[in-house]
Design a protein around this motif. Sequence first.
Motif, short mmCIF file in Angstrom:
data_model
loop_
_atom_site.label_atom_id
_atom_site.label_comp_id
_atom_site.label_asym_id
_atom_site.label_seq_id
_atom_site.Cartn_x
_atom_site.Cartn_y
_atom_site.Cartn_z
N GLY A 276 0.87 -1.09 0.00
CA GLY A 276 -0.04 -0.11 -0.11
C GLY A 276 0.96 1.30 -0.02
O GLY A 276 0.16 2.26 0.13
N PHE A 277 2.20 1.16 -0.14
CA PHE A 277 2.82 2.29 -0.15
C PHE A 277 3.59 2.55 -1.42
O PHE A 277 3.74 1.44 -2.15
N THR A 278 4.11 3.46 -1.78
CA THR A 278 4.93 4.00 -2.88
C THR A 278 6.38 3.27 -2.89
O THR A 278 6.96 3.13 -1.66
N ASP A 279 7.41 3.26 -3.84
CA ASP A 279 8.62 3.01 -3.58
C ASP A 279 9.34 4.06 -4.47
O ASP A 279 9.23 3.92 -5.69
N TYR A 280 9.60 5.33 -4.06
CA TYR A 280 10.16 6.44 -4.72
C TYR A 280 11.53 6.75 -4.54
O TYR A 280 12.04 7.64 -4.88
N ALA A 281 12.37 5.48 -3.87
CA ALA A 281 13.65 5.62 -3.49
C ALA A 281 14.58 5.52 -4.48
O ALA A 281 14.46 4.85 -5.74
N ILE A 282 15.59 6.45 -4.56
CA ILE A 282 16.74 6.59 -5.65
C ILE A 282 17.96 5.97 -4.98
O ILE A 282 18.44 6.60 -4.15
N PHE B 291 6.17 6.17 1.76
CA PHE B 291 5.44 7.37 1.32
C PHE B 291 4.18 6.67 0.59
O PHE B 291 4.11 5.58 0.32
N LYS B 292 3.18 7.31 0.90
CA LYS B 292 1.93 6.94 0.35
C LYS B 292 0.88 8.00 -0.47
O LYS B 292 0.96 9.06 0.20
N ALA B 293 0.55 7.66 -1.48
CA ALA B 293 -0.20 8.50 -2.38
C ALA B 293 -1.69 8.57 -1.83
O ALA B 293 -2.12 7.51 -1.62
N VAL B 294 -2.28 9.65 -1.53
CA VAL B 294 -3.79 9.52 -1.02
C VAL B 294 -4.62 10.42 -1.77
O VAL B 294 -4.06 11.22 -2.51
N ARG B 295 -5.94 10.46 -1.78
CA ARG B 295 -6.74 11.27 -2.34
C ARG B 295 -7.10 12.45 -1.00
O ARG B 295 -7.71 12.04 -0.16
N GLY B 296 -6.67 13.65 -1.41
CA GLY B 296 -6.88 14.47 -0.28
C GLY B 296 -8.46 15.00 0.13
O GLY B 296 -8.86 14.41 -0.78
N ALA B 297 -8.63 15.75 1.18
CA ALA B 297 -9.96 15.97 1.55
C ALA B 297 -10.61 16.92 0.22
O ALA B 297 -11.80 16.74 0.11
N ASP B 298 -9.84 17.71 -0.32
CA ASP B 298 -10.25 18.59 -1.63
C ASP B 298 -10.32 17.54 -2.95
O ASP B 298 -10.74 17.89 -3.89
N GLY B 299 -10.32 16.37 -2.93
CA GLY B 299 -10.42 15.36 -3.87
C GLY B 299 -9.04 15.26 -4.61
O GLY B 299 -9.05 14.48 -5.81
N ASN B 300 -8.17 16.04 -4.35
CA ASN B 300 -7.13 16.03 -5.53
C ASN B 300 -5.98 15.03 -4.68
O ASN B 300 -5.97 14.73 -3.48
N VAL B 301 -4.83 14.60 -5.52
CA VAL B 301 -3.94 13.64 -5.31
C VAL B 301 -3.09 14.12 -4.09
O VAL B 301 -2.81 15.64 -4.27
#
Length: 400
Positions: free
Chosen positions: A101-107, A136-146
Amino acid sequence: MTTSPDPYVLTRRSMLTAIAAAAVAGSAVVSATPRALAADNDEPAAEAARRLPLTVVNHSGEFANRSVHLYIVGSQGDRQVRVTRRGTVERVKLSDNRDNGFTDYAIPLAARGSTELRLPHMSGRIYVALGHKLKFKAVRGADGNVALQHPAGWVESDPNYPVLHDFVEFTHNESGMFCNTTMVDMFSVPMMIRLNGARDHSTGRLRDGGRDRVFRTLRNNPDFSRLVVGERRVIAPSHGLDNGRFPQHYYDPYIDRVWNTYRNKRLVVRTDAGTFTGQVRDHRLTFTGPASVSFAKPSTRDVLFCDGALAAPNDGVTGPVAAVLGAGFNRSTLVSHRQQPTTRAAGFYDTAVTNHYARVIHAATTNGKAYGFAFDDVADWASYIQDTRPQHMHLTLTPF
């Protein structure tokens, strides 16, 4: 010198406030409004040409390159982005959540020696994680945006709490490169940054043994000892207060002294907007000058966060006065110096009730500069550098 006139400083404060206000499940969240964009991998040639060379060097002495994970995340215009392992810029997407459920943005760093990257025009953070990756986790914010959940190393329930990590902040745009090493939230990994451009400048380097002295000194202070989390990090007293690790009324005696002092005396605050003269009337510290501004009596939390009664709007008037007051409270100079801001570090933190967290971090750096609280840039004592013609940035993990 008064507060820095550079607009980046206020932008940085606004970002910190927004992150603190947008906590989700203990993690910091930053959101962006999506817009029509070219394909993620189709970076315009002009954009690629503006990227700033970044050299990352691991001199930690504790971790091999293969154990160091780098993350470059932030915003580009009105979208949330991250820099990929290939050096391209991609926006944050919900579909990036894959591993539990998390991203893997590691460099990853190069197998040996320095790692060469390029920074696009964006504002954000460069995270380093040692030993383990960050979640890190990508979610949908309260405003509906990523939105993107950032690590919150000061929150025990955060999935990144066990991970040794830290970050630097930056804004890279048409005006130049603006960056800092920050301890506003916590102190963990010793790092320094350097810019080559119109001139060569650097900040953030610790004295030999500086990290150990910070941990040891605060561990031996009864009010600050619970902020030390093993050998992993020291949590800033602002977050410590919210988490029950720091006395809620620690600053109250000093706040009372300030209010009592200026019932009968006048406090002079010099800013780029002009000189303000203040006195306590009807329980408020009220200033006259280029404009009339007043402040309610702050709480300990207001002082440590430089917020609440000491909030600094980006209005060019109230904001600069609030910044000087916030610095004066944290450095405990308001009673001893009726003219603010004071600029000599020898007069800072010279009372029993003071921000000892900021004090010992400043003492640990080779140039005496650090970002121990949000208004530490007042009188130019923050670990902040900028260059209007940047040619190269360096990030070095220095010895523990």
